[in-house]
Design an enzyme around this catalytic site. Structure first.
Site, PDB file in Angstrom:
ATOM      1  N   HIS A  93       0.816  -1.272   0.103  1.00 35.33           N
ATOM      2  CA  HIS A  93      -0.039   0.036  -0.071  1.00 35.33           C
ATOM      3  C   HIS A  93       0.712   1.307  -0.069  1.00 35.33           C
ATOM      4  O   HIS A  93       0.752   1.915  -0.750  1.00 35.33           O
ATOM      5  CB  HIS A  93      -0.759  -0.076   1.478  1.00 35.33           C
ATOM      6  CG  HIS A  93      -1.769   1.501   1.502  1.00 35.33           C
ATOM      7  ND1 HIS A  93      -3.156   1.249   1.203  1.00 35.33           N
ATOM      8  CD2 HIS A  93      -1.518   2.398   1.843  1.00 35.33           C
ATOM      9  CE1 HIS A  93      -3.500   2.238   1.533  1.00 35.33           C
ATOM     10  NE2 HIS A  93      -2.500   3.220   1.892  1.00 35.33           N
ATOM     11  N   GLU A  94       1.796   1.283   1.153  1.00 35.05           N
ATOM     12  CA  GLU A  94       2.540   2.508   1.104  1.00 35.05           C
ATOM     13  C   GLU A  94       3.404   2.948  -0.008  1.00 35.05           C
ATOM     14  O   GLU A  94       3.874   3.774  -0.557  1.00 35.05           O
ATOM     15  CB  GLU A  94       3.409   2.715   2.497  1.00 35.05           C
ATOM     16  CG  GLU A  94       2.391   2.449   3.632  1.00 35.05           C
ATOM     17  CD  GLU A  94       1.546   3.533   3.878  1.00 35.05           C
ATOM     18  OE1 GLU A  94       1.606   4.723   3.162  1.00 35.05           O
ATOM     19  OE2 GLU A  94       0.373   3.420   4.267  1.00 35.05           O
TER      20      GLU A  94
ATOM     21  N   HIS B 144       1.664   4.611  -2.964  1.00 37.67           N
ATOM     22  CA  HIS B 144       1.697   5.944  -2.677  1.00 37.67           C
ATOM     23  C   HIS B 144       2.998   6.490  -2.951  1.00 37.67           C
ATOM     24  O   HIS B 144       3.047   7.556  -3.503  1.00 37.67           O
ATOM     25  CB  HIS B 144       1.598   6.290  -1.092  1.00 37.67           C
ATOM     26  CG  HIS B 144      -0.008   6.431  -0.467  1.00 37.67           C
ATOM     27  ND1 HIS B 144      -0.913   6.930  -1.015  1.00 37.67           N
ATOM     28  CD2 HIS B 144      -0.367   5.584   0.573  1.00 37.67           C
ATOM     29  CE1 HIS B 144      -1.821   6.795  -0.368  1.00 37.67           C
ATOM     30  NE2 HIS B 144      -1.651   5.865   0.693  1.00 37.67           N
TER      31      HIS B 144
ATOM     32  N   HIS C  44       3.284   6.882  -6.616  1.00 36.20           N
ATOM     33  CA  HIS C  44       2.338   7.901  -7.322  1.00 36.20           C
ATOM     34  C   HIS C  44       3.277   9.223  -7.130  1.00 36.20           C
ATOM     35  O   HIS C  44       3.296  10.001  -8.107  1.00 36.20           O
ATOM     36  CB  HIS C  44       1.208   8.183  -6.176  1.00 36.20           C
ATOM     37  CG  HIS C  44       0.131   8.981  -6.681  1.00 36.20           C
ATOM     38  ND1 HIS C  44      -1.085   9.428  -6.045  1.00 36.20           N
ATOM     39  CD2 HIS C  44      -0.043   9.397  -7.841  1.00 36.20           C
ATOM     40  CE1 HIS C  44      -1.982  10.404  -6.844  1.00 36.20           C
ATOM     41  NE2 HIS C  44      -1.339  10.385  -7.964  1.00 36.20           N
TER      42      HIS C  44
END
Ligand SMILES: [Zn+2]
Length: 704
Positions: free
Chosen positions: A494-495, A498, A501
């Site tokens: 998940h991290e 980010h 991104h």
């Protein structure tokens, strides 16, 4: 002005309290050009005392630049007003990310004190900009001419966003209202820092000390070893210490046979900030909610939620409640079924008590083992932290061709931080990636991805980002590497999502980096899907002792168990989302008894007594100290997007090149340069569907 979003997420405020001497200016690393690899902050040379002078100078500098723009005699243009404003505050852009990242990941009492000094200063600067009439006059003129100015799409978006920021910041208010707005912003900035600080103190203060080995019954060796290490570190060698940090409390609640100790530790967890001591957060919560409501009213909105949501994909509270309600009834129904099977397991083991919140994880684990023969501890042995991040990097490589090259010459703020250069498929430099994995007393709970430097163009040059991921994962012990649970593995992916991104961003203006909060979890949550795909698991999992890859049989068990306990997970989360929304649907000047308010909010949705809302108000950091006010729903809103988007891959293949390229070009590189729904539609060819989410969480039977 890139710091604007930062202060919202970060910290803030109260009177100056210390007399520590500022370091001499010439020695302050913030006043030099950084000659480090890729311009990473020279952490080893930065001390607490460098921050305040650098921030003060940065604020003064930005104020001057802004005044110069406001007082210009030239007719306002895109270049001399909007673009210059976007570029203003270079020194502040250099200092505040370092400051806010360190106050989250590696803080200390002195830094917290400085945070309280700095927060109102930044809040005041923000107000000085948005409430500057001459400046707003010029911004407005450019905005009014926007159709005639032959602007490119990013330029036009920057004009619109800048104008909107001013209006939302109070530029259209009269003098009296502006004065009150400043006071409200100042007080809010202080309260949010105090909230986070109290919570950190409360979390660190509790220890469950065990000195009788029998009380460890049921716990896996990894948890016992970690507790022994924690005891040693606390000067209690020979005993076992459990804490309220995630890698300690959740395994304890899942495995400890001693029911009373489970009750004790969960009770301590849910009473944080609600103990009537000096770290109690209830008054702060009530005051923050009232001030936010007042500010919304001043700015012309019915509630804070209306104010916030105008900027989101959801658009308004109805949009949010609509999705939450659509999910709530099916989730609650599934959770009630789950409670029944847990109660049956209690009976089957010869007990007759009624299922309580401190029993849920424990018996869920038992049911899971019985039903799916899936033992989380057996899984853990294949999930070493080292292999997991290699796995996450592998996925980034397969999708986008990225390479993460570890470099030991990049500065770090703690010896445990790992440092990487990220290269694009053609070998060109994309950015720097720092990874900080384990809990420490100076780190707040949870996991997050942030930036020490955001990507943007400056004088035609592409400034590449410096990204950090901070987590609180299980530590290695004396004789074991760090072995992660399934949830931790998903968090790691998940991290990194980010992180990608931020790393892949290709935008011109820092002011367009901001992405709607209910869209920003799309890039992160979509990465979680790859984490447990068999094709991926086979590549990177290895048993920590034997080196054997994970057996197919175990993969099948993991996949079979995926929908297990989703009623609980969904209910626990949705209840917190409702609570968040309710707090921000207040109209002005309603002071609340926090406990009564919370109780009423949860009774309204008929939350079952066996499940505690994921965050109770006094420790709901996301919304009272973390920028997620009226935004906690964003995770599930984004999950509608990510499950639907992942399906676009699955419809072709797991690493489909064209789909990955489209996701990168249309979503990951774009920042906030376009409307989020438009970007999504360009990727998917249509609006998102909620069906894949319902299926994934087992909240709906597949038809046909
Ligand atoms: Zn996230």
């Amino acid at each position: 002005m890139k710091w604007l979003s930062l202060i919202l997420v970060a910290l803030s405020v109260s009177p100056l309290t210390t007399g520590a001497q500022a370091a001499p200016a010439e020695a302050n690393p913030f006043f030099e050009e950084w000659k480090t690899p890729f311009g990473v902050p020279p952490f080893e040379r930065i001390t607490n005392e460098h921050f305040l002078p650098a921030i003060q100078k940065g604020i003064a500098g930005e104020r001057q630049e802004v005044e110069a723009i406001a007082n210009s005699r030239e007719a306002p243009t895109f270049a001399n007003t909007i673009e210059r404003l976007d570029a203003a505050g270079e020194l502040l852009d250099k200092v505040t990310p370092v400051f806010s990242n360190l106050t989250s990941a590696e803080t200390n009492d002195r830094l917290q004190e400085i945070a309280k000094q700095v927060a109102p200063l930044l809040a005041a600067l923000r107000d000085d900009i948005f409430l500057n009439e001459k400046l707003f006059g010029r911004v407005k003129q450019v905005w009014e001419q926007r159709d005639r100015l032959k602007l490119g799409p990013e330029q036009r978006k920057l004009v619109e966003e800048t104008y909107k920021d001013f209006v939302r910041g109070g530029a259209n208010l009269d003098a009296e209202q502006k004065k009150r707005l400043r006071e409200v912003n100042r007080e809010l900035s202080v309260l949010s820092v105090r909230f986070g600080e109290n919570l950190l103190k409360e979390t660190n203060a509790y220890r469950l000390v065990i000195d009788n080995r029998a009380d460890l019954a049921g716990l896996p060796e990894t948890a016992i070893a970690a507790a022994a290490d924690a005891a040693k570190a606390a000067g209690q060698a020979g005993k076992w210490v459990f804490t309220l940090h995630a890698p300690s409390i959740w395994p304890f609640l899942s495995y400890a046979d001693n029911r009373d100790l489970r009750r004790q530790i969960l009770t301590a967890y849910i009473q944080r900030g609600d103990q009537g001591n000096q770290f109690d957060n209830k008054q702060i919560v009530s005051r923050i909610a009232a001030l936010r409501a007042e500010r919304a009213k001043i700015l012309g909105y019915p509630t804070h939620a209306h104010y916030v949501l105008e900027e989101r994909m959801a658009k308004n509270p109805d949009g949010v409640y609509g999705l939450l309600k659509q999910l709530w009834e099916p989730a609650l129904a599934v959770a009630h079924q789950e409670a029944q099977s847990l109660q049956a397991m209690i009976q089957a083991q010869g007990q007759d008590f009624k299922l309580a919140p401190w029993d849920w994880r424990y018996y869920a684990e038992k049911v899971k083992q019985a039903r799916y023969e899936l033992d989380e501890n057996q899984v853990r042995e294949y999930f070493t932290l080292e292999n997991m991040w290699k796995g996450a990097f592998y996925v980034a490589n397969r999708l986008y061709g990225l390479k993460f090259v570890e470099r030991t010459d990049i500065p770090k703020y703690h010896p445990e931080v790992r440092t990487f250069e990220v290269q694009d498929a053609d070998g060109s430099h994309l950015g720097v990636f720092l990874a900080d994995f384990h809990p420490r007393p100076g780190k707040r709970g949870g996991a997050w991805s942030s930036r020490y430097r955001g990507q943007r163009f400056r004088a035609g040059k592409d400034i590449r980002p410096i990204v950090v991921n901070v987590c609180n994962f299980t530590r290695p012990t004396a004789d074991q590497p760090a072995l992660l649970g399934l949830e931790e593995v998903e968090t790691l992916f998940h991290e990194l999502g980010h992180g990608l991104h931020s790393l892949l961003s290709r935008i011109h203006y820092g002011g367009l980096a901001r992405v709607p909060q209910d869209f920003v979890e799309l890039p992160s949550q979509i990465m979680e899907h790859w984490a447990t795909e068999p094709e991926v698991l086979k590549v990177y999992t290895k048993h920590y002792k034997t080196g054997a890859p994970i057996p197919d049989e175990l993969i099948t068990k993991i996949k079979n168990a995926e929908k297990f306990n989703q009623g609980f997970a969904t209910v626990e989360y949705l209840a917190a989302s409702f609570l968040d929304m309710d707090w921000h649907m207040l109209s002005a000047e309603q002071h609340q008894d926090v406990i009564a308010f919370e109780k009423a909010a949860l009774e309204k949705i008929r939350l079952m007594p066996e499940i505690v809302v994921r965050y109770r108000s006094p420790y709901f950091q996301h919304i009272f100290s973390g920028g997620y006010a009226a935004g906690y729903y964003s995770y599930i809103w984004s999950e509608v997007l990510d499950t639907d988007a992942f399906r676009a891959f699955k419809e072709k293949s797991l690493f489909d090149e064209a789909t990955a390229r489209s996701f990168r070009r249309n979503i990951l590189e774009k920042g906030g340069t376009e409307d989020a729904m438009e970007m999504y539609k360009r990727f998917r060819g249509r609006e998102p569907s909620v069906e894949p989410l319902l299926e994934k969480r087992g909240l709906k039977r597949k038809t046909g």
